[in-house]
Design a protein around this motif. Structure first.
Motif, PDB file in Angstrom:
ATOM      1  N   VAL A  98     -66.724   0.775 -28.283  1.00 18.80           N
ATOM      2  CA  VAL A  98     -65.420   1.398 -28.483  1.00 18.80           C
ATOM      3  C   VAL A  98     -65.503   2.361 -29.656  1.00 18.80           C
ATOM      4  O   VAL A  98     -66.029   2.016 -30.720  1.00 18.80           O
ATOM      5  N   ARG A  99     -64.975   3.578 -29.469  1.00 19.29           N
ATOM      6  CA  ARG A  99     -65.019   4.587 -30.516  1.00 19.29           C
ATOM      7  C   ARG A  99     -63.610   5.167 -30.632  1.00 19.29           C
ATOM      8  O   ARG A  99     -63.090   5.761 -29.687  1.00 19.29           O
ATOM      9  N   LYS A 100     -62.982   4.968 -31.812  1.00 20.76           N
ATOM     10  CA  LYS A 100     -61.627   5.484 -32.040  1.00 20.76           C
ATOM     11  C   LYS A 100     -61.684   6.659 -32.985  1.00 20.76           C
ATOM     12  O   LYS A 100     -62.338   6.598 -34.023  1.00 20.76           O
ATOM     13  N   ILE A 101     -60.993   7.732 -32.626  1.00 21.98           N
ATOM     14  CA  ILE A 101     -60.949   8.911 -33.496  1.00 21.98           C
ATOM     15  C   ILE A 101     -59.566   9.525 -33.374  1.00 21.98           C
ATOM     16  O   ILE A 101     -59.182   9.996 -32.306  1.00 21.98           O
TER      17      ILE A 101
ATOM     18  N   VAL B 252     -59.160   7.283 -27.906  1.00 17.07           N
ATOM     19  CA  VAL B 252     -60.013   6.107 -27.763  1.00 17.07           C
ATOM     20  C   VAL B 252     -61.048   6.375 -26.679  1.00 17.07           C
ATOM     21  O   VAL B 252     -60.702   6.785 -25.570  1.00 17.07           O
ATOM     22  N   PHE B 253     -62.298   6.185 -27.029  1.00 16.06           N
ATOM     23  CA  PHE B 253     -63.375   6.255 -26.043  1.00 16.06           C
ATOM     24  C   PHE B 253     -63.944   4.851 -25.880  1.00 16.06           C
ATOM     25  O   PHE B 253     -64.058   4.116 -26.853  1.00 16.06           O
TER      26      PHE B 253
ATOM     27  N   ARG C  73     -64.460  17.096 -22.077  1.00 17.63           N
ATOM     28  CA  ARG C  73     -64.228  18.241 -22.951  1.00 17.63           C
ATOM     29  C   ARG C  73     -65.331  18.334 -24.003  1.00 17.63           C
ATOM     30  O   ARG C  73     -65.878  19.402 -24.246  1.00 17.63           O
ATOM     31  N   ASN C  74     -65.652  17.192 -24.615  1.00 11.64           N
ATOM     32  CA  ASN C  74     -66.723  17.195 -25.622  1.00 11.64           C
ATOM     33  C   ASN C  74     -68.063  17.655 -25.045  1.00 11.64           C
ATOM     34  O   ASN C  74     -68.876  18.239 -25.747  1.00 11.64           O
ATOM     35  N   ARG C  75     -68.279  17.371 -23.782  1.00  6.16           N
ATOM     36  CA  ARG C  75     -69.549  17.713 -23.130  1.00  6.16           C
ATOM     37  C   ARG C  75     -69.470  19.062 -22.412  1.00  6.16           C
ATOM     38  O   ARG C  75     -70.391  19.447 -21.701  1.00  6.16           O
TER      39      ARG C  75
ATOM     40  N   ASP D 274     -68.184  11.985 -29.491  1.00  4.06           N
ATOM     41  CA  ASP D 274     -67.978  12.673 -30.763  1.00  4.06           C
ATOM     42  C   ASP D 274     -68.567  11.894 -31.932  1.00  4.06           C
ATOM     43  O   ASP D 274     -67.928  11.693 -32.963  1.00  4.06           O
ATOM     44  N   ILE D 275     -69.799  11.434 -31.736  1.00  2.00           N
ATOM     45  CA  ILE D 275     -70.534  10.731 -32.790  1.00  2.00           C
ATOM     46  C   ILE D 275     -71.598  11.676 -33.330  1.00  2.00           C
ATOM     47  O   ILE D 275     -72.350  12.261 -32.560  1.00  2.00           O
TER      48      ILE D 275
END
Length: 196
Positions: free
Chosen positions: A26-29, A33-34, A113-115, A139-140
């Motif tokens: 889990v990655r929160k920014i 949330v991803f 979008r990030n990719r 987005d790491i």
DNA sequence: CGACCGATTGACT
DNA sequence: GTCAATCGGTCGG
């Protein structure tokens, strides 16, 4: 779902690597949330392992690898890519597990979008089927190096239990030393596993 | 200091 | 299948 405890990480990277398959990253920014299921990993065994960044001992670059288990080690490579590792073992061991592929669960539109993928396309395996791809998707980057995985920004949770028979092993990808060790682990048949 | 190369990816023949 | 992109780490002089 329950966050994995410190004790999950402070074990041998070979054990942690196998147990990471099927867990949820889990990655929160901000408000985003991803999350995704881990489907492919590789173990790097510190100063015992010539393929590991920790092989030559602690430096400014790999300092995070020498912390106790449960921190995120992010490194920059090939002049353009980031890769993310879970630090394992006790402090000063230099052990880590490279996250090589994820099956996306949440935040798929933002990952696209990030990719730089068109948002109207169906989820595709190319979104997160490689260690640098999943970092870009979630987005790491280098700014996330040293993140405590027991915090709220980036962490891991339990997933559905996985049968041992559903997983496979192989040699590691993209290395020139320590080639013969079968320290890559993956979920058999999963479409997001890298390489094919 | 310079040369080489890397836990990769994507574009191209 | 081949190969460029692009830069920090490592090693040799």
């Amino acid at each position: 779902m329950k966050k994995l405890p410190r004790s999950f990480y402070t074990r041998s990277p070979l054990l942690v690597a196998q147990d990471l398959l099927g867990k949820i990253l889990v990655r929160k920014i901000g408000k985003h949330v991803f999350s995704g299921k881990i489907v492919e990993v590789e173990a790097y065994r510190g100063e015992l392992d010539p393929a590991s960044h920790a092989y030559r001992g602690k430096t400014k670059r790999n300092e995070v690898m020498f912390r106790e288990g449960g921190f995120l080690y992010v490194y920059f490579t090939y002049g353009m890519h980031f890769c993310a590792n879970v630090v394992t073992g006790k402090a000063n061991k230099g052990e880590a597990v490279l996250i090589r592929a994820l099956e996306p669960i949440e935040g798929i539109e933002d990952m696209k979008r990030n990719r730089n993928m068109p948002p109207d396309k169906e989820p595709m395996y190319s979104l997160t089927n490689g260690p640098a791809k999943l970092c870009q998707a979630l987005d790491i980057d280098g700014g996330n190096n040293g993140t405590d995985l027991l915090g709220e920004e980036i962490f891991l949770t339990e997933g559905k239990s996985l049968l041992k028979s559903a997983t496979g092993t192989s040699t590691r990808v993209g290395i020139s030393r320590g080639k013969e060790k079968k320290w890559r682990f993956f979920i058999k048949g999963n479409a997001w596993v890298s390489k094919k």
